[in-house]
Design a protein around this motif. Structure first.
Motif, mmCIF file in Angstrom:
data_model
loop_
_atom_site.group_PDB
_atom_site.id
_atom_site.type_symbol
_atom_site.label_atom_id
_atom_site.label_comp_id
_atom_site.label_asym_id
_atom_site.label_seq_id
_atom_site.Cartn_x
_atom_site.Cartn_y
_atom_site.Cartn_z
ATOM 1 N N ALA A 99 0.851 -1.195 0.000
ATOM 2 C CA ALA A 99 0.000 0.000 0.000
ATOM 3 C C ALA A 99 0.884 1.242 0.000
ATOM 4 N N ARG A 100 0.674 2.137 -0.978
ATOM 5 C CA ARG A 100 1.493 3.330 -1.083
ATOM 6 C C ARG A 100 0.672 4.611 -1.208
ATOM 7 N N GLN A 101 -0.620 4.488 -1.460
ATOM 8 C CA GLN A 101 -1.435 5.684 -1.551
ATOM 9 C C GLN A 101 -2.851 5.398 -1.054
ATOM 10 N N GLU A 102 -3.498 6.444 -0.602
ATOM 11 C CA GLU A 102 -4.858 6.363 -0.076
ATOM 12 C C GLU A 102 -5.721 7.403 -0.783
ATOM 13 N N ILE A 103 -6.896 6.988 -1.221
ATOM 14 C CA ILE A 103 -7.878 7.913 -1.775
ATOM 15 C C ILE A 103 -9.209 7.625 -1.085
ATOM 16 N N ASP A 104 -9.737 8.615 -0.383
ATOM 17 C CA ASP A 104 -11.005 8.472 0.327
ATOM 18 C C ASP A 104 -12.074 9.297 -0.369
ATOM 19 N N TYR A 105 -13.271 8.764 -0.413
ATOM 20 C CA TYR A 105 -14.411 9.463 -1.002
ATOM 21 C C TYR A 105 -15.475 9.623 0.077
ATOM 22 N N ASN A 106 -16.037 10.814 0.183
ATOM 23 C CA ASN A 106 -17.059 11.002 1.203
ATOM 24 C C ASN A 106 -18.221 11.822 0.668
ATOM 25 N N ALA A 107 -19.372 11.658 1.306
ATOM 26 C CA ALA A 107 -20.581 12.379 0.934
ATOM 27 C C ALA A 107 -21.482 12.439 2.156
ATOM 28 N N GLY A 108 -22.339 13.456 2.199
ATOM 29 C CA GLY A 108 -23.223 13.560 3.338
ATOM 30 C C GLY A 108 -24.094 14.798 3.285
ATOM 31 N N TYR A 109 -24.617 15.147 4.441
ATOM 32 C CA TYR A 109 -25.558 16.261 4.553
ATOM 33 C C TYR A 109 -25.244 17.034 5.833
ATOM 34 N N ARG A 110 -25.078 18.346 5.686
ATOM 35 C CA ARG A 110 -24.822 19.226 6.824
ATOM 36 C C ARG A 110 -26.034 20.123 7.065
ATOM 37 N N PHE A 111 -26.406 20.279 8.329
ATOM 38 C CA PHE A 111 -27.540 21.124 8.665
ATOM 39 C C PHE A 111 -27.390 21.598 10.101
ATOM 40 N N ALA A 112 -28.288 22.463 10.539
ATOM 41 C CA ALA A 112 -28.213 23.039 11.875
ATOM 42 C C ALA A 112 -29.561 22.912 12.575
ATOM 43 N N LEU A 113 -29.499 22.662 13.867
ATOM 44 C CA LEU A 113 -30.664 22.697 14.751
ATOM 45 C C LEU A 113 -30.403 23.795 15.771
ATOM 46 N N GLY A 114 -30.890 24.982 15.475
ATOM 47 C CA GLY A 114 -30.529 26.121 16.304
ATOM 48 C C GLY A 114 -29.048 26.408 16.168
ATOM 49 N N PRO A 162 -5.534 2.335 -3.642
ATOM 50 C CA PRO A 162 -5.267 1.852 -5.003
ATOM 51 C C PRO A 162 -3.884 1.215 -5.112
ATOM 52 N N GLY A 163 -3.823 0.091 -5.800
ATOM 53 C CA GLY A 163 -2.561 -0.604 -5.987
ATOM 54 C C GLY A 163 -2.252 -1.629 -4.923
ATOM 55 N N TYR A 164 -3.014 -1.613 -3.827
ATOM 56 C CA TYR A 164 -2.761 -2.584 -2.762
ATOM 57 C C TYR A 164 -3.191 -3.979 -3.195
ATOM 58 N N THR A 165 -2.332 -4.953 -2.928
ATOM 59 C CA THR A 165 -2.637 -6.350 -3.196
ATOM 60 C C THR A 165 -2.385 -7.148 -1.926
ATOM 61 N N ALA A 166 -3.402 -7.827 -1.447
ATOM 62 C CA ALA A 166 -3.251 -8.615 -0.228
ATOM 63 C C ALA A 166 -2.340 -9.810 -0.476
ATOM 64 N N GLY A 196 -3.498 -15.274 1.817
ATOM 65 C CA GLY A 196 -4.063 -15.421 3.150
ATOM 66 C C GLY A 196 -4.340 -14.093 3.829
ATOM 67 N N GLY A 197 -4.053 -12.969 3.133
ATOM 68 C CA GLY A 197 -4.283 -11.649 3.713
ATOM 69 C C GLY A 197 -5.716 -11.183 3.511
ATOM 70 N N PHE A 198 -5.957 -9.925 3.902
ATOM 71 C CA PHE A 198 -7.315 -9.406 3.890
ATOM 72 C C PHE A 198 -7.360 -8.019 3.259
ATOM 73 N N ASP A 199 -8.553 -7.641 2.840
ATOM 74 C CA ASP A 199 -8.761 -6.346 2.199
ATOM 75 C C ASP A 199 -8.678 -5.236 3.246
ATOM 76 N N ILE A 200 -7.969 -4.144 2.916
ATOM 77 C CA ILE A 200 -7.882 -3.024 3.858
ATOM 78 C C ILE A 200 -8.815 -1.879 3.480
ATOM 79 N N ASN A 201 -9.452 -1.958 2.300
ATOM 80 C CA ASN A 201 -10.493 -0.971 1.979
ATOM 81 C C ASN A 201 -11.668 -1.161 2.941
#
Length: 263
Positions: free
Chosen positions: A88-103, A117-121, A124-129
């Motif tokens: 693993a040499r790089q990380e790309i995160d994607y996010n989405a959501g909703y912001r609002f206020a209550l008072g 991206p590019g990571y290969t387990a 016997g290894g496991f996914d890190i995503n």
């Protein structure tokens, strides 16, 4: 690796969000009702919830956030990483959501997909995503802004099962433009260490732990913000290094410095 990292950052900044950069902290696109913020940064160590993601080495990062006037938003984060025993040499995160206020209470309900991206387990290894859902809150009583975070993942990094993280703290404006930001967090993971021989279940690699940090930040010049942070993790005091991802130093308490520039 560096070339791929900056190509990915360029694609995210320019293609995914289709928003130009500008010399102010936020770019308003009135015709679309969007406000776009782009924040490149360099840091002496990339920490995520108190754990080093670069084995104590520097990182180059960029964060992009595009928020609609309705409160809905999308964003992305790019950084280099270096996990011991993996490619693993790089990380790309994607996010989405909703912001609002209550008072006076501000809330942010969203989700993030963490990818490497590019990571290969290894065999016997496991996914890190992994992906998780989070609730962020803030409440300001000048000059103090109280903040909180609660995050839940149905299958945390390493296919380790349910992961829950909670964090609280505040940001306080001080004289001469300084801001102090203490944080206290705790990470729970369903499967912390390697299960019995023959099990096909994944695991995280550390025990549950507490993390405490203290940051001090200030604008240095021309919109550049300098931040110094010290971090303490409970594993250093109770479990020892042997239970930290196979005796690595990723869990050690440490200090780091970061330089960022919002656009």
């Amino acid at each position: 690796m560096a070339r791929n990292l900056f190509l990915a950052a360029t694609a995210l900044c320019g293609g995914l969000l289709m928003a130009p950069q500008a010399g102010n902290a936020q770019t308003a696109i009135d015709s679309l009702g969007l406000t776009v913020t782009t924040t490149p940064a360099i840091t002496s160590d990339y920490l995520f919830r108190g754990l080093s993601q670069t084995r104590g080495r520097p990182a180059a990062q960029v964060t992009v956030d595009a928020e609609h006037s309705s409160g809905f938003y999308v964003g992305a984060f790019v950084s280099n990483v270096a996990f011991a025993g993996t490619n693993a040499r790089q990380e790309i995160d994607y996010n989405a959501g909703y912001r609002f206020a209550l008072g006076d209470l501000k809330l942010d309900i969203g989700g993030t997909y963490y990818t490497y991206p590019g990571y290969t387990a290894l065999r016997g290894g496991f996914d890190i995503n992994f992906y998780e859902f989070a609730l962020r809150t803030s409440y300001e009583v000048a000059p103090v802004k109280f903040v909180g975070l609660a995050a839940w993942s149905p299958n945390f990094s390493g296919e380790s099962g349910t992961g829950v993280y909670v964090e609280g703290g505040f940001d306080m404006a001080l004289d001469y433009g300084f801001t102090i930001s203490p944080r206290l967090g705790y990470q729970w993971v369903e499967r912390n260490i390697a299960p019995r021989t023959g099990s096909r279940d994944g695991y995280f690699g550390t025990p549950d732990y507490m993390t405490l940090s203290l940051s001090v930040s200030r604008e240095i010049f021309g919109g550049f913000i300098g931040t110094g942070t010290v971090v303490w993790n409970s594993m250093n005091q109770s479990s020892g290094r042997s239970e930290c991802f196979g005796s690595t130093k990723a869990c050690d308490s440490r200090a780091l410095v970061t330089l960022s520039r919002p656009f």
